[in-house]
Scaffold this active site. Structure first.
Site, PDB file in Angstrom:
ATOM      1  N   TYR A  48       1.379  13.773  -8.159  1.00  0.00           N
ATOM      2  CA  TYR A  48       2.104  12.499  -8.005  1.00  0.00           C
ATOM      3  C   TYR A  48       1.112  11.344  -7.886  1.00  0.00           C
ATOM      4  O   TYR A  48       1.274  10.301  -8.532  1.00  0.00           O
ATOM      5  CB  TYR A  48       3.001  12.558  -6.770  1.00  0.00           C
ATOM      6  CG  TYR A  48       3.771  11.283  -6.509  1.00  0.00           C
ATOM      7  CD1 TYR A  48       5.048  11.101  -7.028  1.00  0.00           C
ATOM      8  CD2 TYR A  48       3.218  10.256  -5.745  1.00  0.00           C
ATOM      9  CE1 TYR A  48       5.763   9.928  -6.786  1.00  0.00           C
ATOM     10  CE2 TYR A  48       3.915   9.078  -5.508  1.00  0.00           C
ATOM     11  CZ  TYR A  48       5.191   8.928  -6.032  1.00  0.00           C
ATOM     12  OH  TYR A  48       5.875   7.759  -5.809  1.00  0.00           O
TER      13      TYR A  48
ATOM     14  N   CYS B  72     -22.029   9.791  17.706  1.00  0.00           N
ATOM     15  CA  CYS B  72     -20.989   8.770  17.754  1.00  0.00           C
ATOM     16  C   CYS B  72     -19.992   8.972  16.617  1.00  0.00           C
ATOM     17  O   CYS B  72     -20.404   9.098  15.450  1.00  0.00           O
ATOM     18  CB  CYS B  72     -21.619   7.382  17.656  1.00  0.00           C
ATOM     19  SG  CYS B  72     -20.418   6.036  17.526  1.00  0.00           S
TER      20      CYS B  72
ATOM     21  N   CYS C 134     -23.065   5.784  23.077  1.00  0.00           N
ATOM     22  CA  CYS C 134     -23.637   5.744  21.734  1.00  0.00           C
ATOM     23  C   CYS C 134     -24.937   4.957  21.794  1.00  0.00           C
ATOM     24  O   CYS C 134     -24.998   3.882  22.400  1.00  0.00           O
ATOM     25  CB  CYS C 134     -22.653   5.070  20.769  1.00  0.00           C
ATOM     26  SG  CYS C 134     -23.371   4.582  19.187  1.00  0.00           S
TER      27      CYS C 134
ATOM     28  N   TYR D 191      22.232   4.372   6.273  1.00  0.00           N
ATOM     29  CA  TYR D 191      23.401   4.971   6.915  1.00  0.00           C
ATOM     30  C   TYR D 191      24.666   4.133   6.839  1.00  0.00           C
ATOM     31  O   TYR D 191      25.709   4.553   7.325  1.00  0.00           O
ATOM     32  CB  TYR D 191      23.107   5.305   8.382  1.00  0.00           C
ATOM     33  CG  TYR D 191      22.538   4.165   9.195  1.00  0.00           C
ATOM     34  CD1 TYR D 191      23.366   3.228   9.797  1.00  0.00           C
ATOM     35  CD2 TYR D 191      21.167   4.037   9.365  1.00  0.00           C
ATOM     36  CE1 TYR D 191      22.855   2.193  10.538  1.00  0.00           C
ATOM     37  CE2 TYR D 191      20.632   3.008  10.114  1.00  0.00           C
ATOM     38  CZ  TYR D 191      21.475   2.077  10.696  1.00  0.00           C
ATOM     39  OH  TYR D 191      20.957   1.041  11.438  1.00  0.00           O
TER      40      TYR D 191
ATOM     41  N   ASP E 223      15.158   5.364  16.711  1.00  0.00           N
ATOM     42  CA  ASP E 223      14.429   4.376  17.496  1.00  0.00           C
ATOM     43  C   ASP E 223      13.462   3.659  16.567  1.00  0.00           C
ATOM     44  O   ASP E 223      12.251   3.850  16.613  1.00  0.00           O
ATOM     45  CB  ASP E 223      13.681   5.060  18.646  1.00  0.00           C
ATOM     46  CG  ASP E 223      13.182   4.042  19.673  1.00  0.00           C
ATOM     47  OD1 ASP E 223      13.633   2.886  19.619  1.00  0.00           O
ATOM     48  OD2 ASP E 223      12.349   4.415  20.509  1.00  0.00           O
TER      49      ASP E 223
ATOM     50  N   GLU F 187      25.699  10.756  14.040  1.00  0.00           N
ATOM     51  CA  GLU F 187      24.385  10.707  13.387  1.00  0.00           C
ATOM     52  C   GLU F 187      23.329  10.368  14.428  1.00  0.00           C
ATOM     53  O   GLU F 187      23.654   9.822  15.501  1.00  0.00           O
ATOM     54  CB  GLU F 187      24.386   9.676  12.262  1.00  0.00           C
ATOM     55  CG  GLU F 187      24.745   8.275  12.700  1.00  0.00           C
ATOM     56  CD  GLU F 187      25.133   7.372  11.545  1.00  0.00           C
ATOM     57  OE1 GLU F 187      25.712   7.873  10.574  1.00  0.00           O
ATOM     58  OE2 GLU F 187      24.880   6.159  11.638  1.00  0.00           O
TER      59      GLU F 187
ATOM     60  N   ARG G 173      -0.795  15.784  -5.102  1.00  0.00           N
ATOM     61  CA  ARG G 173      -1.965  15.375  -5.899  1.00  0.00           C
ATOM     62  C   ARG G 173      -1.543  14.929  -7.296  1.00  0.00           C
ATOM     63  O   ARG G 173      -2.021  13.903  -7.806  1.00  0.00           O
ATOM     64  CB  ARG G 173      -2.962  16.538  -5.995  1.00  0.00           C
ATOM     65  CG  ARG G 173      -4.171  16.254  -6.871  1.00  0.00           C
ATOM     66  CD  ARG G 173      -4.989  15.090  -6.326  1.00  0.00           C
ATOM     67  NE  ARG G 173      -6.111  14.770  -7.176  1.00  0.00           N
ATOM     68  CZ  ARG G 173      -7.298  15.353  -7.079  1.00  0.00           C
ATOM     69  NH1 ARG G 173      -7.509  16.295  -6.167  1.00  0.00           N
ATOM     70  NH2 ARG G 173      -8.281  14.993  -7.867  1.00  0.00           N
TER      71      ARG G 173
ATOM     72  N   CYS H 219     -20.532   5.624  14.131  1.00  0.00           N
ATOM     73  CA  CYS H 219     -21.749   5.344  13.360  1.00  0.00           C
ATOM     74  C   CYS H 219     -22.660   6.555  13.193  1.00  0.00           C
ATOM     75  O   CYS H 219     -23.634   6.494  12.436  1.00  0.00           O
ATOM     76  CB  CYS H 219     -22.523   4.202  14.010  1.00  0.00           C
ATOM     77  SG  CYS H 219     -23.296   4.628  15.595  1.00  0.00           S
TER      78      CYS H 219
ATOM     79  N   LYS I  92      20.625   8.458  16.607  1.00  0.00           N
ATOM     80  CA  LYS I  92      20.337   7.057  16.912  1.00  0.00           C
ATOM     81  C   LYS I  92      18.826   6.870  16.795  1.00  0.00           C
ATOM     82  O   LYS I  92      18.067   7.221  17.690  1.00  0.00           O
ATOM     83  CB  LYS I  92      20.810   6.700  18.320  1.00  0.00           C
ATOM     84  CG  LYS I  92      20.608   5.217  18.663  1.00  0.00           C
ATOM     85  CD  LYS I  92      21.132   4.914  20.066  1.00  0.00           C
ATOM     86  CE  LYS I  92      20.964   3.425  20.381  1.00  0.00           C
ATOM     87  NZ  LYS I  92      19.541   3.008  20.377  1.00  0.00           N
TER      88      LYS I  92
ATOM     89  N   CYS J  25     -23.794  -0.184  15.588  1.00  0.00           N
ATOM     90  CA  CYS J  25     -22.548   0.582  15.589  1.00  0.00           C
ATOM     91  C   CYS J  25     -21.395  -0.385  15.394  1.00  0.00           C
ATOM     92  O   CYS J  25     -21.185  -1.283  16.223  1.00  0.00           O
ATOM     93  CB  CYS J  25     -22.380   1.338  16.906  1.00  0.00           C
ATOM     94  SG  CYS J  25     -20.793   2.183  17.071  1.00  0.00           S
TER      95      CYS J  25
ATOM     96  N   LYS K 219      23.444   8.211  24.650  1.00  0.00           N
ATOM     97  CA  LYS K 219      21.996   8.260  24.686  1.00  0.00           C
ATOM     98  C   LYS K 219      21.473   9.492  25.417  1.00  0.00           C
ATOM     99  O   LYS K 219      22.150  10.072  26.265  1.00  0.00           O
ATOM    100  CB  LYS K 219      21.450   6.983  25.329  1.00  0.00           C
ATOM    101  CG  LYS K 219      21.863   5.705  24.590  1.00  0.00           C
ATOM    102  CD  LYS K 219      21.106   4.490  25.083  1.00  0.00           C
ATOM    103  CE  LYS K 219      19.657   4.533  24.619  1.00  0.00           C
ATOM    104  NZ  LYS K 219      18.953   3.271  24.960  1.00  0.00           N
TER     105      LYS K 219
END
Length: 720
Positions: free
Chosen positions: A61, A454, A470, A249, A142, A138, A59, A457, A140, A476, A363
C-alpha cells in the site's frame, strides 16, 4: 456487504510495485496510471477501514501511495479528491469559525443504572402511545466530535462541535485522516452531512507519546487531548504525521439537490427536517440501526461494537459487557450511548436547548489508581539528566486523568522492581505530581534498566550518585531544545512564540546549533520558511527576541537555567550582586552570604559560572547585544496590592520595566493568563495565545493608555 474490486485494475490484487522511473512515462501514460492508482488506493482504504479485511500488505500500500504521489508531483496531476491530499495542505494563520449545518448537542449521562431506567420511563411517558421502544447501543468514544459535509460524493468540509452551533473549520486537517474518505462509494445522496468522532488509537497514542518524550517534548495527557490538539493544528502537514482515526455514527442531514458547501446553511434545532434528530429523509433510513448498516456502504467506517436491543435492560446489559472488554480495545471509551431507534419517535421526543431527549449515556466508573505501564521511555533534560518516564494506560487519580508518571532514577526503579507491562498503583505527590507507588501485578522478569548511551545523541551516560547524565552537553539536541525552550519560557525571558514546538523546530532545522545565543542571529526569512510559519509570525518572533536584549538581571539569570536557581532565587542573586560581572567574579563563600543559599546551591551556582562552555554562551549573548540591566531602586509601595497583571505585545517601555513597576507597588506580574489574572495589558501586535486565554477566563484586556489611567487612579506614575 463487500463490494467487488475495480475491474481490470492491476493495483488491486498482488500489485507489481517494481515501478519503472516516472520520467520514462508519457503524459498520457502517467495520467492513466495515476487514475488506476487512485481507484485502487480508495478500494484498499475501504477494505482496511470499513471491511477490516485488507487484501494487500501495508508495504505494498505504501508503495502504491508513494508512486501516486510521485506521478502527481512530476506531471502536475493532483485532483481535488486525490488520496495524496492526506499528506497535508498549506498552513493557515487561524482556524475559521463556521456555522454547523445541524446543531451538535450534548447527551445527558449518568453512571447509575437506576437513572438510566428513569430515562427509559421518561421516554415512554412522553411518547404516551404504548408503542414499543427499542434502543441502538454504541460505545461512547472519548474523542472529538465533528461534522463532515459531502457534496456530490466528494469531501467538502469538516468542523468541530465547538459550542454546538459554531465550530472550528478543520477541513484540511480532517482531510489527512486516512479513514475519512475523500469520495463516497455506492448510491449516496447529492448532499450528505454526517457526524463522526476523531480519536487517536491507544497503541498509536503510546507510540507517539514515546517519540515526544524521547525528543524532549512533554507527552499528551490522554488520547482525547492528543486528538484535539492535533485536529486544531494550523499546519495540516503536522496533523498528517499524527495517527488519527475516525468512526462515523450519525446521518445528520441530506438533500436531493447538489449545492455549494457555502450555501448549505444551518437547519436550526427546531427544523422540521429529520436532521434535527440525527437522521435524514432517505429511503430505507427509518431508524438509527438503518444508519449503522448504510454508512459502511458509503465507505464510512463504523465501530463494530454496536447492538440493537428491545428494552432498557438490554441496553444496561450491553454497557456492562462493554465494560468487561474495555481494556482490550484500541481506543478510549468511557461508557455506552443508547439512542431511541425509531427516528419518528425521536422527532416527537425532540430536544432541549442543550440535550437530545432521545439519547442517554450510561458511563463507566472512572479507572482508579491501578493501571498498566504501556512503555517506559527516557527523557533527557536541559542539564543532561536522564529521567525514566512510565507511559500509562490513562487512569483517574484524584479526579485527574494521568497517562504518565516519573520513575525518578535507576535506584527507584530497582526498588520498585518495575518494568513494561506491569500493573501498578499510581498516586499523586501533594495531590499534584503523579508517581508509581508500587507494583500490583508483575508481568515481567527483572526491572527496566536505563541505557548506557544517550537515547537522543548516543553520547556516553555517566552516573552521579543515583542519577545518570548524558555527557553530550549542548551537542545533544535534547539538551539544546530544553535550554532554548527554558530561555523563552515564563521562567526565563517570556519570549512569546518560543514554546516547546518552536524550540524543537529551530534545533531540528539547524537554525540553533550551539546555544541560545544563536537565537539572536536567526533571520525572519529563515523562520518564515519553516513548516507552520508565515511572514507575520516570523517577524513577530524576531521582534520578541530583539526585545530581550535589555533584560533585568534577575530574569536573565533565571533564563540561563542555573541548576537549583528559579526566578525568585535568581532575583535574590541580582539584588545581592547588582551586576552580572560582580556575580561572575563571586566565589562560593560570596554566594552563601545571600540569604537562602546553602552550600549545595552555592556550589551549583559557582560551578555553572566557572564552566568554560557556559562562560562562552554568556560572552556570545553579550556579543549579540544582550546586556542585563541591574536592579533599580524603585520606591516600594502597596498601591497595587492584590492585583495580578500579564503583559503582551510591544509597549512604550520594555516588558521587564512594566513588570518591575507593578511589582514594586505590590502587584504580581506573571507570564501567562489564568483565572487569577486581573488584567491583560496588550501593547501593539499582542500575542494571540494570551488574548485567547484572557477571553476564555473572562480577564479584562486593556491597552497601554487604559493601563496608565488605571495606575494613575492609584497614585502610580506611568511610564516609570
Amino acid at each position: 456487504m463487500t463490494e467487488e474490486p475495480p475491474a481490470d485494475n492491476p493495483y488491486v490484487r498482488e500489485p507489481d510495485t517494481d515501478f519503472a522511473p516516472a520520467g520514462g512515462l508519457s503524459a498520457a501514460d502517467a495520467r492513466e496510471q495515476a487514475a488506476q492508482l487512485r481507484e485502487a488506493i480508495r478500494y484498499h482504504d475501504y477494505r482496511y477501514y470499513v471491511e477490516n479485511d485488507p487484501v494487500i500488505s501495508d508495504r505494498a500500500y505504501d508503495d502504491l501511495f508513494e508512486r501516486l504521489q510521485t506521478l502527481e508531483t512530476e506531471f502536475d496531476l493532483e485532483t481535488e479528491d486525490s488520496p495524496i491530499r492526506r499528506v497535508g495542505g498549506e498552513p493557515v494563520e487561524d482556524l475559521e469559525d463556521v456555522e454547523l449545518v445541524v446543531p451538535l448537542l450534548s447527551i445527558d449521562s449518568s453512571g447509575e443504572a437506576d437513572e438510566v431506567r428513569e430515562f427509559d420511563e421518561r421516554v415512554r411517558r412522553e411518547l404516551d402511545d404504548g408503542a414499543d421502544v427499542d434502543y441502538v447501543c454504541e460505545p461512547k468514544f472519548d474523542g472529538l466530535s465533528i461534522e463532515i459535509i459531502y457534496v456530490d460524493g466528494r469531501y467538502e468540509r469538516a468542523a468541530t462541535r465547538g459550542d454546538g452551533e459554531v465550530g472550528d473549520d478543520v477541513t484540511e486537517n480532517v482531510r489527512t485522516i486516512p479513514s475519512v474518505p475523500q469520495r463516497l462509494r455506492g448510491d449516496y445522496p447529492p448532499v450528505l452531512v454526517v457526524r463522526g468522532e476523531v480519536h487517536m488509537p491507544l497503541a498509536a497514542f503510546q507510540e507517539h507519546n514515546a517519540e515526544r518524550v524521547e525528543q524532549g517534548q512533554d507527552p499528551f495527557a490522554n488520547p482525547r487531548n492528543a486528538a484535539a490538539g492535533t485536529l486544531r493544528q494550523l499546519d495540516p502537514s503536522v496533523t498528517a504525521e499524527r495517527p488519527l482515526d475516525c468512526f462515523f455514527y450519525d446521518v445528520l442531514w441530506a438533500s436531493d439537490e447538489v449545492a455549494p458547501v457555502e450555501e448549505i446553511g444551518p437547519t436550526g434545532a427546531d427544523s422540521e427536517d429529520a436532521a434535527s434528530v440525527g437522521g435524514a429523509e432517505l429511503d430505507g433510513l427509518d431508524t438509527h440501526w438503518d444508519e449503522h448498516q448504510q454508512l459502511p456502504d458509503w465507505g464510512l467506517q463504523v465501530n463494530e461494537r454496536h447492538r440493537l436491543v428491545d428494552d432498557i435492560e438490554g441496553a444496561i446489559a450491553f454497557r456492562n459487557e462493554l465494560q468487561e472488554v474495555r481494556e482490550d480495545l484500541d481506543y478510549e471509551i468511557d461508557g455506552t450511548v443508547l439512542k431511541v431507534n425509531d427516528r419518528e419517535q425521536c422527532r416527537r421526543l425532540g430536544t432541549t436547548s442543550r440535550h437530545y431527549r432521545w439519547a442517554y449515556a450510561y458511563k463507566f466508573p472512572a479507572r482508579k489508581e491501578e493501571t498498566r505501564i504501556a512503555d517506559i521511555v527516557v527523557q533527557v533534560g536541559r542539564t543532561g539528566r536522564l529521567t525514566p518516564v512510565a507511559l500509562l494506560d490513562p487512569v483517574d487519580v484524584g479526579g485527574v486523568t494521568v497517562s504518565r508518571a516519573s520513575l525518578h532514577n535507576q535506584s527507584e526503579i530497582a526498588a520498585l522492581g518495575v518494568d513494561v507491562g506491569d500493573v501498578v498503583r499510581v498516586e499523586r505527590a501533594g495531590d499534584v505530581i503523579p508517581y508509581v507507588s508500587e507494583v500490583v501485578e508483575s508481568n515481567s522478569e527483572g526491572y527496566f534498566e536505563l541505557p548506557d548511551s544517550c537515547p537522543v545523541c548516543g553520547s556516553d551516560v555517566e552516573a552521579d550518585g543515583p542519577l545518570q547524565f548524558c555527557t553530550g552537553g549542548l551537542s545533544c539536541p535534547a539538551q539544546l531544545k530544553r535550554s532554548v525552550e527554558h530561555y523563552g519560557s515564563d521562567s526565563g525571558l517570556d519570549i512569546e512564540g518560543l514554546g516547546e514546538e518552536a524550540a524543537g523546530q529551530l534545533v531540528d532545522k539547524g537554525l540553533i546549533e550551539g546555544s541560545v545565543a544563536d537565537l539572536y542571529e536567526i533571520d525572519a526569512e529563515d523562520l518564515a520558511e519553516l513548516e507552520g510559519w508565515g511572514e507575520k509570525s516570523a517577524r513577530k518572533l524576531r521582534e520578541e527576541i530583539e526585545r530581550t536584549k535589555s533584560p533585568s538581571l534577575g530574569a536573565f539569570l533565571s533564563a540561563l537555567g542555573v541548576p537549583e536557581v528559579g526566578p525568585t532565587m535568581a532575583q535574590d542573586l541580582a539584588t545581592a550582586f547588582g551586576g552580572l560581572d560582580s556575580l561572575l567574579a563571586a566565589d562560593e563563600a560570596d554566594i552563601r552570604d545571600v540569604e537562602g543559599f546553602g552550600p549545595t546551591v552555592a556550589s551549583h551556582v559557582v560551578e555553572f559560572f566557572d564552566n568554560e562552555r557556559n562562560r562562552r554562551v554568556i560572552e556570545r549573548l553579550r556579543e549579540a547585544g544582550v546586556e542585563p540591566e541591574p536592579p533599580e531602586s524603585l520606591q516600594v509601595g502597596d498601591e497595587l496590592a492584590g492585583l495580578t497583571f500579564v503583559f503582551t505585545g510591544t509597549l512604550s517601555v520594555t516588558r521587564d520595566e512594566a513588570e518591575e513597576l507593578v511589582e514594586a507597588h505590590g502587584a504580581n506580574a506573571t507570564g501567562s493568563v489564568s483565572g487569577n489574572t486581573d488584567y491583560l495589558v496588550a501593547g501593539e501586535d499582542p500575542g494571540q495565545t494570551k488574548r485567547s486565554d484572557a477571553e476564555a477566563e473572562g480577564v479584562p484586556i486593556i491597552d497601554e493608555a487604559e493601563f496608565a489611567s488605571l495606575l494613575a487612579e492609584r497614585g502610580v506614575a506611568y511610564p516609570p
